[in-house]
Design an enzyme around this catalytic site. Sequence first.
Site, PDB file in Angstrom:
ATOM      1  N   SER A 173       0.772  -1.114  -0.028  1.00 39.28           N
ATOM      2  CA  SER A 173       0.111  -0.044  -0.025  1.00 39.28           C
ATOM      3  C   SER A 173       0.802   1.287  -0.049  1.00 39.28           C
ATOM      4  CB  SER A 173      -0.844   0.042   1.452  1.00 39.28           C
ATOM      5  OG  SER A 173      -2.007   0.644   1.077  1.00 39.28           O
ATOM      6  N   ASP A 426      -8.600  -5.671  -5.056  1.00 40.44           N
ATOM      7  CA  ASP A 426      -8.384  -4.739  -4.270  1.00 40.44           C
ATOM      8  C   ASP A 426      -8.689  -3.340  -4.827  1.00 40.44           C
ATOM      9  OD1 ASP A 426      -7.238  -3.000  -2.441  1.00 40.44           O
ATOM     10  OD2 ASP A 426      -4.988  -3.424  -3.028  1.00 40.44           O
ATOM     11  N   HIS A 451      -5.909  -6.859  -0.860  1.00 39.76           N
ATOM     12  CA  HIS A 451      -4.644  -5.779  -0.782  1.00 39.76           C
ATOM     13  C   HIS A 451      -3.827  -6.432   0.075  1.00 39.76           C
ATOM     14  CE1 HIS A 451      -4.193  -1.350  -0.271  1.00 39.76           C
ATOM     15  NE2 HIS A 451      -3.880  -1.545   0.907  1.00 39.76           N
TER      16      HIS A 451
END
Length: 484
Positions: A173, A426, A451
Amino acid sequence: MSFLLDYFIHSIAFKTCVCIFFMLNILHVQSFEPQYSLETRYIDVPLDHFSAVAKPKYFKLRYLINAKYHVKGGPIFLYTGNEGDISIYGQNTGFMFDIAPVFNALVVFIEHRYYGQSLPFGNTSFSSPENLRYLTTTQALADFAYVVNELKKNFFENVISYDTYPFVAFGGSYGGMLAAWLRMKYPYLVLGAVSSSAPIFGFPGMASCELFYEKVTQVFEKYGREQCVKTIKLGWDVIVNLSKTKLGMDFISSSWKLCNRLKTNEDVEKLLNWLSNIYENLAMLNYHYPTDFFLPLPAYPVKVFCDKLTTSYFNDTKGLIEHFSNAIEIYTNYTGKKVCNNLNSTVEDYSERAWDYQSCTELVFPKCSTDADMFITKPWNYENYAAQCYKKFGVKALDPGWALMAYGGKNLKYYSNIIFSNGMMDPWSCFGVFTNRSATVWAFNITDAPHHVDLRHSDPADNNYILDARKFHIQAIKQWLNMV
Ligand SMILES: *[C@@H]1O[C@H](CO)[C@@H](O)[C@H](O)[C@H]1NC(C)=O
Ligand SMILES: *[C@@H]1O[C@H](CO)[C@@H](O)[C@H](O)[C@H]1NC(C)=O
Ligand SMILES: *[C@@H]1O[C@H](CO)[C@@H](O)[C@H](O)[C@H]1NC(C)=O
Ligand SMILES: *[C@@H]1O[C@H](CO)[C@@H](O)[C@H](O)[C@H]1NC(C)=O
Ligand SMILES: *[C@@H]1O[C@H](CO)[C@@H](O)[C@H](O)[C@H]1NC(C)=O
Ligand SMILES: *[C@@H]1O[C@H](CO)[C@@H](O)[C@H](O)[C@H]1NC(C)=O
Ligand SMILES: *[C@@H]1O[C@H](CO)[C@@H](O)[C@H](O)[C@H]1NC(C)=O
């Protein structure tokens, strides 16, 4: 080849042990999540890496180390911390530990400044624009580089050159953006980067604003049946209608166990945002086994949420509100210990203020909702966004084009040794890198995955797409190490 074989043997052994623990734990209705042992250390880093003053200020940056698998000469696997307490990432990035024995690697997690315990001004770090001004991606990257440099100098004996102990960066991320940027900005310090689910193409002007909520909607459609999306859409109108009267506000407040009763339109606005955030997080964290990443959730939380929302019958708006209340608890109250819901936050974490600030200054990801998605319609307007940020923090958002200037935007052809992987289920993948950008800057799509699941520990329920992604990472790292 023997190297890969080792990994498979290791992962089979690991899986067997997972299965045993899993069976034992079923008796206690608890999920099995591996625990990783990490030693906590602190290092004094400059508050401002980019100016010389007579009395430079330093603050304590936290980092975590596991040297169990390290053999002299082996690489250092470095996790570039993101927007939260670093121990959360330490416990949720099992892939690094799973492969450390194969590479004889040392595992290090560095906390991002202004998060967890790495607060430059203690509990006043967020209290003024003056104190917040050192919260930038460039300062954070310089922290990581500083720590890498110190480790190279002090942690190992007989260091001959920077190449002696190769560092490989990992991140998921925002941490994935930082891992990639660290390789771009400090290629002589880190050999390569595994950047998972990094929304590096999400800055203004790089992607259209509808994509994010469309992707969340797709996740709910795929895992939660059509009726769920219809009910969620209906929900917005019902909430807005009910909230027009004090009676209605009181009803929602008590049904949803809000800590503070809804009183004003601003409160209702907050409620709508909070609910949107919960949907986003459910989609993002829709892992195929129970997890405890920021908060405890069941396997496939989107499905569980949708089942609760749609399986039984309701006959009026109040019934619907109660169904929502019941369904939301799988996110807000999975452990059954939450007393009430605080609309200020969707995770019980002090750090949200720092992330808010970063979203207001550098990390602006334009998002808008339209009739095509399940969210309440909301246009994107940079000026309004910036004005709200000014109100909150007294700072002006950077020019929307800054990321292009600072990190090259989509032009990654001059860079090397980076993998950008994305779970195709995601929401953040909509801002990801999907095509190879240079001879050694690669994209890897992970079908049916949420994710940065590829960075999590190996689990018996992992699908082949996830296993393939991990194999790809291992081969790439091996290739990078061979270059040294
Ligand atoms: C901030 O920290 C100081 C020193 O540790 C402490 O005395 C003070 O009570 C804290 N303030 C708040 C608002 O927590
Ligand atoms: C909300 O109120 C409007 C106007 O009063 C009405 O037309 C609409 O049907 C209501 N929607 C719901 C879902 O109750
Ligand atoms: C709606 O359902 C509830 C319980 O399921 C029931 O008590 C109530 O009378 C019903 N209301 C209407 C209008 O049918
Ligand atoms: C959480 O669950 C417990 C046990 O079911 C319940 O008593 C409590 O009211 C719930 N709290 C919230 C905020 O949902
Ligand atoms: C939420 O934040 C506002 C302002 O930031 C504050 O006044 C309020 O007390 C907070 N509410 C809770 C329940 O913490
Ligand atoms: C990933 O998926 C996207 C969109 O479906 C596609 O355009 C792209 O070629 C794929 N990339 C790779 C590396 O498979
Ligand atoms: C991207 O690069 C990887 C690694 O070399 C390769 O396996 C893959 O086929 C490439 N993808 C495309 C679409 O060229």
